[in-house]
Design an enzyme around this catalytic site. Structure first.
Site, PDB file in Angstrom:
ATOM      1  N   CYS A 101       8.421  15.004   7.195  1.00 13.49           N
ATOM      2  CA  CYS A 101       7.587  13.850   7.450  1.00 13.49           C
ATOM      3  C   CYS A 101       6.355  14.177   8.045  1.00 13.49           C
ATOM      4  CB  CYS A 101       8.329  12.963   8.586  1.00 13.49           C
ATOM      5  SG  CYS A 101       7.277  11.592   9.214  1.00 13.49           S
ATOM      6  N   CYS A 153       5.781  13.043  11.789  1.00 15.40           N
ATOM      7  CA  CYS A 153       6.433  13.453  12.837  1.00 15.40           C
ATOM      8  C   CYS A 153       7.091  14.761  12.675  1.00 15.40           C
ATOM      9  CB  CYS A 153       7.432  12.542  13.551  1.00 15.40           C
ATOM     10  SG  CYS A 153       9.023  12.311  12.523  1.00 15.40           S
ATOM     11  N   CYS A 183      11.624   7.564   7.590  1.00 16.39           N
ATOM     12  CA  CYS A 183      11.887   8.714   8.378  1.00 16.39           C
ATOM     13  C   CYS A 183      12.864   8.269   9.677  1.00 16.39           C
ATOM     14  CB  CYS A 183      10.712   9.231   9.183  1.00 16.39           C
ATOM     15  SG  CYS A 183      10.875  10.443  10.277  1.00 16.39           S
ATOM     16  N   CYS A 236      10.854   8.828  13.209  1.00 16.89           N
ATOM     17  CA  CYS A 236       9.370   8.175  13.590  1.00 16.89           C
ATOM     18  C   CYS A 236       9.589   6.808  12.968  1.00 16.89           C
ATOM     19  CB  CYS A 236       8.056   8.635  13.389  1.00 16.89           C
ATOM     20  SG  CYS A 236       7.776   9.027  11.494  1.00 16.89           S
ATOM     21  N   CYS A 289      12.566   7.733  -4.334  1.00 15.06           N
ATOM     22  CA  CYS A 289      11.370   7.558  -4.984  1.00 15.06           C
ATOM     23  C   CYS A 289      10.383   7.639  -3.686  1.00 15.06           C
ATOM     24  CB  CYS A 289      10.949   6.163  -5.594  1.00 15.06           C
ATOM     25  SG  CYS A 289       9.372   6.133  -6.522  1.00 15.06           S
TER      26      CYS A 289
HETATM   27 ZN   LIG Z   1       8.891  10.750  10.757  1.00 16.39          ZN
END
Ligand SMILES: [Zn+2]
Length: 168
Positions: free
Chosen positions: A79, A82, A128, A131, A157
């Site tokens: 991510c 985070c 995610c 986060c 995607c």
């Molecule tokens: Zn994240």
């Protein structure tokens, strides 16, 4: 005045069932809800304006512009906000859709799934798992499993802007 509006509104809806207006209303409702949820999140100071637009405001980067569209190196996509590991390069495949595609997340719970009614038909948004940053959408049953001999028939995607690739 209020009484008048209350009286007329249902009649207007019945008389003019404007599907586009209803879809737009749903879009704004969903966006408002999502932005109030995302306002509680912590956003990394190092994010570019585009990354923030995608991760926080759920924008979509233009097709065929993402940094990881053609990346074939071995590693893990984290991510960008985070740093949670989200996708392994092993699960990446070329869907020729203009964005990086993965058939599954790196581990259960790495990402979360949400119904997104901003466009019709409704899609499944992926975020995610730590986060809540917006990643993209997931599409099921498109035939990639059979076509490319993949373990799953899912296409995650994902915007490159949401990711940070770490080569191994
Ligand atoms: Zn994240």
């Amino acid at each position: 005045m209020n009484k008048l509006i209350r009286f007329h509104a249902p009649i207007l809806r019945r008389t003019f069932p404007d599907r586009r207006s209803i879809a737009l209303a749903r879009y704004w409702h969903t966006s408002k809800k999502m932005s109030s949820e995302s306002s509680d999140m912590k956003w990394n100071d190092g994010l570019t304006p585009l990354q923030l637009m995608v991760l926080k405001d759920k924008a979509t980067e233009r097709p065929n512009t993402g940094a990881y569209l053609h990346t074939k190196d071995t590693g893990v996509y984290h991510c960008a906000n985070c740093d949670t590991p989200l996708y392994s390069s092993n699960a990446k495949f070329d869907a020729r859709c203009g964005w990086p595609a993965f058939y599954e997340e790196v581990s259960p719970g790495a990402i979360t799934y949400h119904r997104d009614e901003s466009l019709m038909p409704a899609r499944v948004e992926i975020c995610c798992g730590k986060c809540g940053g917006h990643l993209g959408h997931v599409f099921e049953g498109e035939g990639w499993k059979q076509l490319l001999n993949l373990p799953k028939d899912s296409r995650h995607c994902v915007n490159s802007a949401s990711l940070n690739f770490k080569k191994e």
